[in-house]
Structures are given as structure tokens and as C-alpha cells.
Write an enzyme that holds these catalytic residues in place. Structure first.
Site, short mmCIF file in Angstrom:
data_model
loop_
_atom_site.label_atom_id
_atom_site.label_comp_id
_atom_site.label_asym_id
_atom_site.label_seq_id
_atom_site.Cartn_x
_atom_site.Cartn_y
_atom_site.Cartn_z
N LYS A 14 20.54 50.02 14.58
CA LYS A 14 20.57 51.45 14.94
C LYS A 14 20.05 51.66 16.37
CE LYS A 14 17.83 52.57 11.51
NZ LYS A 14 17.62 51.22 10.93
N ARG A 90 15.41 60.37 6.45
CA ARG A 90 15.24 59.13 5.71
C ARG A 90 14.95 59.37 4.23
NH1 ARG A 90 13.57 55.26 9.77
NH2 ARG A 90 12.95 53.29 8.87
N ARG A 129 13.39 39.43 15.85
CA ARG A 129 13.33 40.45 16.92
C ARG A 129 12.05 40.28 17.75
NH1 ARG A 129 14.13 46.49 15.18
NH2 ARG A 129 12.58 45.86 13.64
N ARG A 162 7.15 43.03 16.43
CA ARG A 162 6.68 44.25 15.79
C ARG A 162 5.84 43.88 14.58
NH1 ARG A 162 11.49 48.64 15.05
NH2 ARG A 162 10.59 48.74 12.96
N ARG A 173 10.52 46.93 3.48
CA ARG A 173 11.26 48.03 4.14
C ARG A 173 12.69 48.12 3.60
NH1 ARG A 173 10.52 45.77 9.74
NH2 ARG A 173 11.96 47.39 10.46
P1 AP5 Z 1 17.62 47.04 16.09
O1 AP5 Z 1 18.68 47.71 16.88
O2 AP5 Z 1 16.24 47.04 16.60
O3 AP5 Z 1 17.70 47.51 14.55
P2 AP5 Z 1 17.30 48.86 13.85
O4 AP5 Z 1 18.37 49.24 12.91
O5 AP5 Z 1 16.88 49.88 14.88
O6 AP5 Z 1 16.04 48.34 13.01
P3 AP5 Z 1 14.59 48.94 12.82
O7 AP5 Z 1 13.74 47.84 12.26
O8 AP5 Z 1 14.10 49.61 14.07
O9 AP5 Z 1 14.86 50.01 11.71
P4 AP5 Z 1 13.87 50.67 10.77
O10 AP5 Z 1 14.69 51.77 10.25
O11 AP5 Z 1 13.23 49.79 9.78
O12 AP5 Z 1 12.62 51.04 11.71
P5 AP5 Z 1 12.10 52.38 12.38
O13 AP5 Z 1 11.58 52.02 13.70
O14 AP5 Z 1 13.12 53.45 12.26
O15 AP5 Z 1 18.11 45.51 15.90
C1 AP5 Z 1 17.33 44.58 15.15
C2 AP5 Z 1 17.42 43.21 15.82
O16 AP5 Z 1 18.77 42.74 15.75
C3 AP5 Z 1 17.07 43.22 17.33
O17 AP5 Z 1 16.44 42.00 17.66
C4 AP5 Z 1 18.43 43.32 18.04
O18 AP5 Z 1 18.41 42.67 19.30
C5 AP5 Z 1 19.33 42.57 17.05
N1 AP5 Z 1 20.69 43.10 17.00
C6 AP5 Z 1 21.05 44.41 16.93
N2 AP5 Z 1 22.38 44.54 16.86
C7 AP5 Z 1 22.87 43.27 16.89
C8 AP5 Z 1 24.20 42.73 16.85
N3 AP5 Z 1 25.29 43.52 16.77
N4 AP5 Z 1 24.36 41.40 16.91
C9 AP5 Z 1 23.25 40.57 16.96
N5 AP5 Z 1 21.99 41.02 17.00
C10 AP5 Z 1 21.81 42.36 16.96
O19 AP5 Z 1 10.89 52.76 11.40
C11 AP5 Z 1 9.73 52.00 11.36
C12 AP5 Z 1 8.72 52.65 10.41
O20 AP5 Z 1 8.37 53.96 10.89
C13 AP5 Z 1 9.23 52.89 8.98
O21 AP5 Z 1 9.09 51.75 8.18
C14 AP5 Z 1 8.34 54.05 8.54
O22 AP5 Z 1 7.07 53.61 8.19
C15 AP5 Z 1 8.22 54.86 9.81
N6 AP5 Z 1 9.28 55.90 9.92
C16 AP5 Z 1 10.21 56.01 10.90
N7 AP5 Z 1 11.01 57.07 10.70
C17 AP5 Z 1 10.58 57.65 9.55
C18 AP5 Z 1 11.02 58.77 8.80
N8 AP5 Z 1 12.07 59.53 9.20
N9 AP5 Z 1 10.36 59.06 7.65
C19 AP5 Z 1 9.29 58.33 7.23
N10 AP5 Z 1 8.83 57.25 7.90
C20 AP5 Z 1 9.46 56.91 9.05
MG MG Z 2 15.05 50.76 15.40
#
Ligand code: AP5
Ligand code: MG
Length: 217
Positions: A14, A90, A129, A162, A173
Site C-alpha cells: 500500500k 481499518r 523490509r 520496523r 497483524r
Molecule cells: P509496503 O509498501 O511498505 O507495504 P504496506 O502494505 O504499506 O505494509 P504495512 O506493513 O505498512 O501495512 P500495515 O497496514 O500493516 O501497516 P500500517 O503502517 O498501516 O511494502 C512492504 C515491503 O514490500 C517493502 O519492503 C516494499 O519495498 C516491498 N514491496 C512493496 N511492493 C512490492 C512489489 N510490488 N514487489 C516487491 N516488493 C514490494 O500500520 C501499522 C500499525 O499502526 C497497525 O498495526 C496499527 O497498530 C496502527 N494503525 C495504523 N492505522 C490504523 C488504523 N486506521 N486503525 C487502527 N490502528 C492503526
Molecule cells: Mg505501509
């Protein structure tokens, strides 16, 4: 002015897709995860409040997220340029809150982009990552390694993992995603807003598919 929601499990890409779309089309990237991590890093009251939830792989309470999003959607840049919501909504209560915000003058939701990949690949992407401690650029030791190990290509800063990218927390997660976030697919499917994308492919191919589906060029 457009507003899109990026939906999909942890590690599906994402953030990576959002960065590319925003750079190309000038949307604002609104990532609740990035906003929360910055609060934790700065040691603010909000950061101290949310750190435990994030480290354990659970979700931060809806009312905390609601306040952040309500403020961000009201800001000028989002109102002017549109945005990609990455990591919000979410839960079903967050989706309902989002409906209310739209009603109160926040920009309307155009589309939900659902990114999909199998769990084995997600775990690989998450545990491999690395993020630059200085400029926040994202790398992956398996798929997009930096030129020099442990060093950011963009600014020379040190790369770190991270805190929630350990195998155990990543699995938690993914479980939480299935239990609390996946029901949103049906919620938005019923409104015919969801576009599905295979995210288990090269990021530029994915970008092309998304641009085509949204008629962006
Ligand atoms: P990346 O693009 O970083 O993936 P992502 O989908 O953004 O993954 P996240 O781990 O950030 O998602 P998440 O939803 O768990 O975390 P968030 O920060 O929102 O890509 C991942 C890896 O793959 C990278 O190394 C990248 O280089 C690689 N990659 C990407 N695309 C690729 C491709 N096509 N080919 C090869 N490699 C690729 O949330 C974190 C925490 O915050 C949650 O657990 C929760 O505690 C809290 N939180 C956040 N939002 C909320 C909410 N709305 N409500 C409640 N809690 C929340
Ligand atoms: Mg992300």
C-alpha cells in the site's frame, strides 16, 4: 478532486503504491501508520498512548484514529489536491465515521483499491523490509535491496527494521487484518466501489494496472 482508499493486508504494498501515485499525480499520501510512527518517534503523548498497540500488532482505538483523520481531511492540501488514504479505514466503526466526515464536507470517496497477495509473500515482504531512519525511504533486502547493505541509497542514512516487522508480530497483524479489516471489503463491495488488483507482481506493473483502471495518465 479525488479521494481513494488503499485497502489490503500488511506488506501488500500500500505504502509503495501510494508513494508512486502521489509523486505522479500530486495527491496527498495520508498514511495513519506513518502518522502514528512519527508520534511514537517524537515521544509525544499520543505516541506514548499508541506504542503498545502497534508493537503488539493490534489496532489503535478507533477514537484516536478518528481524531487524526478528521483533522487531516479538513486540511487545505487534502481539500485541494485529493488524497490516497493508506491504512484507514481499518474497522467498520472507522468506515462509518468516514461516511460522517464525508457528509460534513470532507471530499467524497471515489474508489477503494484492494491489493491482494498470498500470505507467504506478505510475510517475506514484511520481515525483509528496511526503512531509512533519516528520510523514511523503504527498501527490501529480498526484492529491492539498497546498493550498499544497511545504507539508504537516497540520503546515506542508516536502514532499520520496523519494530512490528518481526515474524511473530507480522503474523499477528495478518490475523488482525482478517478479523477486523477484511469485512470492509464486503462493506464497500455493496456500494460497488472496490477495484481488485493482484499485488504479487512488479510494482511498476501494478502502477500501470491501477492507472489504467482509474483512467489516470
Ligand atoms: P509496503 O509498501 O511498505 O507495504 P504496506 O502494505 O504499506 O505494509 P504495512 O506493513 O505498512 O501495512 P500495515 O497496514 O500493516 O501497516 P500500517 O503502517 O498501516 O511494502 C512492504 C515491503 O514490500 C517493502 O519492503 C516494499 O519495498 C516491498 N514491496 C512493496 N511492493 C512490492 C512489489 N510490488 N514487489 C516487491 N516488493 C514490494 O500500520 C501499522 C500499525 O499502526 C497497525 O498495526 C496499527 O497498530 C496502527 N494503525 C495504523 N492505522 C490504523 C488504523 N486506521 N486503525 C487502527 N490502528 C492503526
Ligand atoms: Mg505501509
Amino acid at each position: 478532486m479525488a479521494i481513494y482508499v488503499l485497502l489490503g493486508p500488511p506488506g501488500v504494498g500500500k505504502g509503495t503504491l501510494a508513494e508512486m501515485l502521489c509523486e505522479r499525480f500530486g495527491f496527498m499520501h495520508v498514511s495513519t501508520g506513518d502518522i502514528l510512527r512519527e508520534e511514537v518517534r517524537r515521544g509525544t503523548d499520543l505516541g506514548l498512548r499508541v506504542k503498545g498497540y502497534m508493537d503488539s500488532g493490534g489496532l489503535v482505538p478507533d477514537e484516536v484514529i478518528g481524531a487524526i483523520i478528521a483533522g487531516r481531511l479538513a486540511e487545505d492540501d487534502v481539500q485541494r489536491r485529493g488524497c490516497l488514504l493508506d491504512g484507514f479505514p481499518r474497522t467498520l466503526p472507522q468506515a462509518t465515521l468516514f461516511d460522517r466526515l464525508i457528509h460534513d464536507g470532507a471530499p467524497a470517496l471515489d474508489r477503494v483499491l484492494l491489493l491482494q497477495a498470498d500470505e507467504e509473500l506478505l510475510l517475506k515482504r514484511l520481515t525483509a523490509r528496511r526503512v531509512c531512519a533519516r528520510c523514511r525511504a523503504v527498501f527490501n533486502v529480498l526484492f529491492t535491496p539498497p546498493r550498499q547493505e544497511g545504507v539508504c541509497d537516497r540520503c546515506g542514512g542508516p536502514l532499520e527494521q520496523r519494530r512490528d516487522d518481526t515474524d511473530a508480530t507480522a503474523r499477528e497483524r495478518l490475523r488482525v487484518y482478517g478479523a477486523q479489516t477484511e469485512p470492509l471489503v464486503r462493506f464497500y463491495d455493496e456500494r460497488k466501489l472496490v477495484l481488485r488488483f493482484d499485488a504479487a507482481r512488479d510494482k511498476n506493473e501494478l502502477l500501470r494496472a491501477v492507472c489504467q483502471a482509474l483512467s489516470l495518465s
